[in-house]
Every structure is written in structure tokens, then in C-alpha cells.
Design a protein around this motif. Structure first.
Motif, PDB file in Angstrom:
ATOM      1  N   ASP A  27       1.025  -1.430  -0.130  1.00 60.06           N
ATOM      2  CA  ASP A  27       0.108   0.018  -0.025  1.00 60.06           C
ATOM      3  C   ASP A  27       0.873   1.270   0.042  1.00 60.06           C
ATOM      4  O   ASP A  27       0.540   2.423   0.363  1.00 60.06           O
ATOM      5  CB  ASP A  27      -1.101   0.077   1.291  1.00 60.06           C
ATOM      6  N   GLY A  28       2.100   1.297  -0.439  1.00 61.50           N
ATOM      7  CA  GLY A  28       3.030   2.449  -0.653  1.00 61.50           C
ATOM      8  C   GLY A  28       3.717   3.043   0.286  1.00 61.50           C
ATOM      9  O   GLY A  28       4.313   4.296   0.260  1.00 61.50           O
ATOM     10  N   HIS A  29       3.591   2.499   1.618  1.00 59.71           N
ATOM     11  CA  HIS A  29       4.388   2.915   2.841  1.00 59.71           C
ATOM     12  C   HIS A  29       5.777   2.411   2.576  1.00 59.71           C
ATOM     13  O   HIS A  29       6.270   1.479   2.053  1.00 59.71           O
ATOM     14  CB  HIS A  29       3.910   2.629   4.033  1.00 59.71           C
ATOM     15  N   LEU A  30       6.740   3.366   3.071  1.00 58.79           N
ATOM     16  CA  LEU A  30       8.353   3.157   3.083  1.00 58.79           C
ATOM     17  C   LEU A  30       8.503   2.390   4.529  1.00 58.79           C
ATOM     18  O   LEU A  30       8.314   3.018   5.257  1.00 58.79           O
ATOM     19  CB  LEU A  30       9.122   4.334   2.651  1.00 58.79           C
ATOM     20  N   VAL A  31       9.272   1.198   4.394  1.00 56.90           N
ATOM     21  CA  VAL A  31       9.474   0.395   5.534  1.00 56.90           C
ATOM     22  C   VAL A  31      10.926   0.546   5.508  1.00 56.90           C
ATOM     23  O   VAL A  31      11.787   0.368   4.449  1.00 56.90           O
ATOM     24  CB  VAL A  31       8.906  -0.599   5.740  1.00 56.90           C
ATOM     25  N   CYS A  32      11.850  -0.054   6.695  1.00 56.13           N
ATOM     26  CA  CYS A  32      13.304  -0.182   6.851  1.00 56.13           C
ATOM     27  C   CYS A  32      13.439  -1.860   6.932  1.00 56.13           C
ATOM     28  O   CYS A  32      13.385  -2.222   8.011  1.00 56.13           O
ATOM     29  CB  CYS A  32      13.714   0.596   7.867  1.00 56.13           C
ATOM     30  N   ARG A  33      13.924  -2.173   5.736  1.00 50.56           N
ATOM     31  CA  ARG A  33      14.338  -3.466   5.777  1.00 50.56           C
ATOM     32  C   ARG A  33      15.617  -3.393   4.839  1.00 50.56           C
ATOM     33  O   ARG A  33      15.755  -2.732   3.918  1.00 50.56           O
ATOM     34  CB  ARG A  33      13.367  -4.448   5.075  1.00 50.56           C
ATOM     35  N   HIS A  34      16.586  -4.427   5.140  1.00 49.73           N
ATOM     36  CA  HIS A  34      17.866  -4.614   4.273  1.00 49.73           C
ATOM     37  C   HIS A  34      17.439  -4.959   2.721  1.00 49.73           C
ATOM     38  O   HIS A  34      18.066  -4.533   1.941  1.00 49.73           O
ATOM     39  CB  HIS A  34      18.754  -5.509   4.918  1.00 49.73           C
ATOM     40  N   GLU A  35      16.473  -5.674   2.597  1.00 50.24           N
ATOM     41  CA  GLU A  35      16.005  -6.216   1.361  1.00 50.24           C
ATOM     42  C   GLU A  35      14.507  -6.308   1.240  1.00 50.24           C
ATOM     43  O   GLU A  35      13.803  -6.515   2.265  1.00 50.24           O
ATOM     44  CB  GLU A  35      16.610  -7.733   1.105  1.00 50.24           C
ATOM     45  N   PRO A  36      13.937  -6.290   0.100  1.00 48.76           N
ATOM     46  CA  PRO A  36      12.479  -6.583   0.155  1.00 48.76           C
ATOM     47  C   PRO A  36      12.054  -7.835   0.562  1.00 48.76           C
ATOM     48  O   PRO A  36      11.062  -8.138   0.869  1.00 48.76           O
ATOM     49  CB  PRO A  36      12.029  -6.262  -1.373  1.00 48.76           C
ATOM     50  N   GLU A  37      13.138  -8.830   0.167  1.00 48.39           N
ATOM     51  CA  GLU A  37      12.761 -10.139   0.762  1.00 48.39           C
ATOM     52  C   GLU A  37      13.140 -10.313   2.310  1.00 48.39           C
ATOM     53  O   GLU A  37      14.203  -9.994   2.728  1.00 48.39           O
ATOM     54  CB  GLU A  37      13.777 -11.240   0.021  1.00 48.39           C
ATOM     55  N   ILE A  38      12.109 -10.769   3.111  1.00 49.04           N
ATOM     56  CA  ILE A  38      12.236 -10.540   4.596  1.00 49.04           C
ATOM     57  C   ILE A  38      12.328 -11.953   5.237  1.00 49.04           C
ATOM     58  O   ILE A  38      12.074 -11.833   6.727  1.00 49.04           O
ATOM     59  CB  ILE A  38      10.954  -9.788   5.131  1.00 49.04           C
ATOM     60  N   GLY A  39      12.489 -13.001   4.458  1.00 51.98           N
ATOM     61  CA  GLY A  39      12.587 -14.467   5.333  1.00 51.98           C
ATOM     62  C   GLY A  39      13.641 -14.424   6.201  1.00 51.98           C
ATOM     63  O   GLY A  39      13.581 -15.056   7.339  1.00 51.98           O
ATOM     64  N   GLY A  40      14.777 -13.698   6.031  1.00 44.58           N
ATOM     65  CA  GLY A  40      16.044 -13.866   6.622  1.00 44.58           C
ATOM     66  C   GLY A  40      15.953 -12.747   7.971  1.00 44.58           C
ATOM     67  O   GLY A  40      16.968 -12.811   8.508  1.00 44.58           O
ATOM     68  N   THR A  41      15.140 -11.687   7.897  1.00 37.31           N
ATOM     69  CA  THR A  41      15.282 -10.746   8.695  1.00 37.31           C
ATOM     70  C   THR A  41      14.057 -10.465   9.896  1.00 37.31           C
ATOM     71  O   THR A  41      13.892  -9.714  10.569  1.00 37.31           O
ATOM     72  CB  THR A  41      15.439  -9.283   8.216  1.00 37.31           C
ATOM     73  N   THR A  42      13.113 -11.323   9.532  1.00 36.41           N
ATOM     74  CA  THR A  42      11.811 -11.428  10.229  1.00 36.41           C
ATOM     75  C   THR A  42      11.534 -12.691  10.522  1.00 36.41           C
ATOM     76  O   THR A  42      11.943 -13.612   9.916  1.00 36.41           O
ATOM     77  CB  THR A  42      10.587 -10.703   9.672  1.00 36.41           C
ATOM     78  N   ASP A  43      10.391 -12.892  11.378  1.00 37.85           N
ATOM     79  CA  ASP A  43       9.720 -14.225  11.802  1.00 37.85           C
ATOM     80  C   ASP A  43       8.744 -14.559  10.930  1.00 37.85           C
ATOM     81  O   ASP A  43       7.695 -15.331  11.392  1.00 37.85           O
ATOM     82  CB  ASP A  43       9.240 -14.164  13.168  1.00 37.85           C
ATOM     83  N   VAL A  44       8.644 -14.246   9.598  1.00 41.21           N
ATOM     84  CA  VAL A  44       7.361 -14.333   8.852  1.00 41.21           C
ATOM     85  C   VAL A  44       7.269 -15.705   8.399  1.00 41.21           C
ATOM     86  O   VAL A  44       6.062 -16.222   8.317  1.00 41.21           O
ATOM     87  CB  VAL A  44       7.637 -13.517   7.372  1.00 41.21           C
ATOM     88  N   ALA A  45       8.310 -16.730   8.509  1.00 38.00           N
ATOM     89  CA  ALA A  45       8.051 -17.984   8.315  1.00 38.00           C
ATOM     90  C   ALA A  45       7.320 -18.789   9.359  1.00 38.00           C
ATOM     91  O   ALA A  45       6.881 -19.863   9.068  1.00 38.00           O
ATOM     92  CB  ALA A  45       9.546 -18.655   8.179  1.00 38.00           C
ATOM     93  N   ASP A  46       7.181 -17.930  10.618  1.00 40.81           N
ATOM     94  CA  ASP A  46       6.417 -18.642  11.574  1.00 40.81           C
ATOM     95  C   ASP A  46       5.265 -18.318  11.609  1.00 40.81           C
ATOM     96  O   ASP A  46       4.255 -18.633  12.723  1.00 40.81           O
ATOM     97  CB  ASP A  46       7.196 -18.095  13.001  1.00 40.81           C
ATOM     98  N   HIS A  47       4.770 -17.621  10.695  1.00 40.28           N
ATOM     99  CA  HIS A  47       3.246 -16.962  10.652  1.00 40.28           C
ATOM    100  C   HIS A  47       2.498 -17.750   9.547  1.00 40.28           C
ATOM    101  O   HIS A  47       2.613 -17.452   8.284  1.00 40.28           O
ATOM    102  CB  HIS A  47       3.195 -15.540  10.152  1.00 40.28           C
TER     103      HIS A  47
END
Length: 392
Positions: free
Chosen positions: A100-120
Motif C-alpha cells: 500500500d505504498g508505505h516506506l519501511v526499513c528492511r535490508h532487502e524486500p525479501e524478509i524471510g531472513g530478517t523477520t519471523d514471517v516464516a513462523d506465521h
């Protein structure tokens, strides 16, 4: 945007930005010669950088994704710790967009390695494979999530093999938005009575523009909203894509920096447009002159400053520092880290992946080249190294 394409007002703004960063170049010479100790960062007020970049100490210590040697990167906790340690600038953050167009702070757009998304389990179906700058990448991508959905995730340590102690903090902190970072910056500036600086990076601008999520217009809108789009605003904006910085040069007056990867690589916007030049071409005098027409600094990999031999040992410095300074560009190379695997071979101690090597020796060697600052995952170490260097 070259100066030949600029009107008088644009030329004046560009000159002002270059003059501010150029003062940092002169400051670097004094530090290398041991003529003076580091200055103290100054300047206060909403949106204004006071004396601008020239008010920053040289060599400038930049907290890379915060104090990412001690906390999961690109969290407000990592940013806060970097500031508490005394970092002159906090790299807050690598900016990627949400669905929805917001800017967020992540090293890469792929977030599997920097968040717990795989646990959701509710997001299991979002896992996919995409071509990210020509490379097949599998995982979960920010552009497939709304901001509200991303806010249900929590950050985790990206390189646990090198930083097992950081896994203690897995799951504690959420993904910050860029607007939250700007509010944090304003709050910290007010509390500390001195200007807090940030150094955001636009990630994969060509990739996102093709998805209809142009980053340059989004960051320009947010910076204008918060009154931090001026030549002396305490926000330096960087990107690995030169055309992205050229686009930003038409939208905002902030100091701008072109990031440079390995000598043999090509910026991805060059790949897309058929520009045959490599980074090796960009760091030649002609390439640096061109960059200086629309940017105020470069962020080269440390290997462009001092190459390594086949064994990973440092060799002799290149002429990059002198060549960049000749055209008024500041150099903020990346990244110094304390752990052995990230150091030149001749500064490692033992073979443990999470053990510290002779990082002070590495800092001393790089500072001696005349660089204007450095990105570091451990700002406290960088500050001690600078103190040693300017007082030696």
C-alpha cells in the motif's frame, strides 16, 4: 542531472550541497595529518542541519543499519543503540515499499531472513520466487504485504552464525516505517540538544519502479512533509543506482551519495538501460566528475579504497580518495565489522566466525587513506578507533 541541464536556482542548490560536503573533505585532510581532533556534531532545530555536513566529525562514524553488531538490524532499538554509543550518523534505514505504498526499513524486500514471517502460517501462501535485479530470489517480499500486515511481524538477527548473541533479541521489535524514523530523529534531536543525522538508502529503485512503486517520489514526499528536503537537512540519501540519485537530485535538495559495489559489477539501472559501464569506469576521473554533477559523495566498498590480494590481504591503496576529493566528492566507504570473516585476512585472529579480529588495526589502515568516514556495525569500536587515529 548534470549542471549543464540545470537552471540558475538548481545550480545554486547543487553548489551549496557540494560546498557543505566539500568542507568535510578538507576536514579529512586535517585529521589525517593529525592537525586537529574531531569536531563535535552540532546544529539543532526541526528539519535543519545547522552547519550541515561540515558540522560532522571527520572521519565520520556511521552506524550501519544501526548498531547491527549488537541488535537485529533496522530496528528502532538498533538505531537507538547506535545513537547512544555516539554514532555521528545512523543509517536508518534501507527503504523498501509495502503493497500500500508505505516506506519501511528492511535490508532487502525479501524478509524471510530478517523477520519471523516464516513462523506465521497465515502468510505461508505469500512465499514466492521473483527476479530481483535479475537474480531468482525465493521468500516473502514487502511489496506483497500491507503495512498493517508487516506490523504483525518481528525482526530477527540476519547473520546468527556470526552474531549468536543477537538472537537473544529475536522477536522483540517490529519493522519501523520511514515516517517513524523521522519522528524518532526529531524526538532524539530535541532530547539531546544536538542534531541527529540519518542516512537512508533506496533499495532496488529500478525493480520497484517497474512494479509501479517508485521510491524517489515517495521519499521526496515524506521528506517534504517533515521539512527535511533541504541542502542542510540532516538526512543524506544514498542508492546503488546512479539514475536514482539523478532523479532525486530533481526532487529534493538533500546531500546525495552514489553507492559503488565491486569494480567489475554494473549498477542494475545500467543493466536495464544497456549502459555498458562498470563500477571500474565510474571510479575513473571522468566517471567521478560525472557523479559530482548530481551527487555530493560516493559510498564505495572498502575494496575500491584498498584492494585485497588472492589471499584476502590488503594491498596498496588506489587513487580513489584523491581522485574523488579533486572533484569535491566525499567518501563514506562500507562496511567495517569486528568479526573475523568480515576483516581483511591480515587482520583476523583465529578462525571463529563470531570472534573479533584486529579491527583497530584495520580502522587505522583505512583512515590513513583519507576517507571522510566509514559505515560500521559496531559504532563504539569505530569511535575508539577514530580517537586513536586523530590523537596519534
Amino acid at each position: 542531472m548534470g549542471t549543464q541541464d540545470q537552471g540558475p536556482d538548481e545550480q545554486a542548490r547543487g553548489t551549496g550541497r557540494r560546498a557543505l560536503l566539500g568542507a568535510a573533505v578538507l576536514g579529512a585532510g586535517g585529521a589525517v595529518l593529525g592537525l586537529s581532533g574531531p569536531a563535535h556534531a552540532s546544529g539543532t532545530g526541526h528539519g535543519g542541519g545547522g552547519g550541515g555536513v561540515k558540522s560532522l566529525p571527520v572521519p565520520t562514524i556511521i552506524g550501519h543499519r544501526g548498531a547491527s553488531g549488537y541488535r537485529p538490524e533496522h530496528t528502532l532499538a538498533a538505531y537507538q543503540l547506535a545513537l547512544d554509543m555516539g554514532a555521528d550518523i545512523v543509517e536508518a534505514g534501507d527503504l523498501v515499499p509495502t503493497k500500500d505504498g508505505h516506506l519501511v526499513c528492511r535490508h532487502e524486500p525479501e524478509i524471510g531472513g530478517t523477520t519471523d514471517v516464516a513462523d506465521h502460517p497465515e502468510f505461508a501462501g505469500r512465499k514466492t520466487t521473483k527476479l530481483l535485479d535479475g537474480v531468482a530470489t525465493t521468500g516473502w517480499f514487502t511489496e506483497d504485504f500491507t503495512l498493517a500486515e508487516l506490523k504483525t511481524l518481528r525482526a530477527v538477527e540476519r547473520i546468527p552464525a556470526n552474531r549468536p548473541h543477537n538472537t537473544l533479541y529475536n522477536g522483540r521489535w517490529e519493522i519501523p516505517t520511514f515516517e517513524e524514523v523521522l519522528r524518532w530523529q526529531e524526538e532524539q534531536t530535541r532530547k539531546r540538544g544536538k542534531q541527529v543525522w540519518i542516512y537512508p538508502e533506496l533499495k532496488h529503485p529500478t525493480y520497484f519502479r517497474k512494479l509501479g512503486l517508485g521510491l524517489e517520489e515517495r521519499i521526496a514526499k515524506v521528506l517534504r512533509k517533515h521539512g527535511r528536503n533541504r541542502w542542510n537537512s540532516p538526512v543524506i540519501v544514498q542508492s546503488f543506482e546512479p539514475t536514482s540519485i539523478q532523479r532525486l537530485n530533481k526532487l529534493i535538495d538533500n546531500p546525495l551519495v552514489v553507492l559503488l559495489s565491486g569494480a567489475a559489477t554494473r549498477p542494475y539501472d545500467f543493466v536495464e538501460t544497456g549502459d555498458p559501464r562498470t563500477v571500474a569506469d565510474l571510479v575513473k576521473p571522468a566517471g567521478l566528475r560525472e557523479i559530482a554533477s548530481y551527487a555530493q559523495g560516493i559510498g564505495p566498498t572498502l575494496d575500491l579504497v584498498i584492494p585485497k590480494d588472492a589471499g584476502g590481504n590488503l594491498t596498496q591503496p588506489t587513487t580513489l580518495v584523491a581522485d574523488a576529493h579533486k572533484v569535491g566528492l566525499v567518501l563514506h566507504p562500507y562496511t567495517l565489522r569486528n568479526e573475523n570473516p568480515f576483516l581483511p585476512a591480515d587482520f583476523r585472529k583465529g578462525t571463529d566466525a563470531d570472534a573479533y579480529g584486529d579491527v583497530f588495526g584495520a580502522y587505522r589502515t583505512y583512515f590513513a587513506t583519507g576517507i571522510d568516514g566509514v559505515f560500521t556495525d559496531q559504532p563504539d569500536t569505530g569511535l575508539l578507533a577514530r580517537e586513536d587515529f586523530v590523537n596519534s
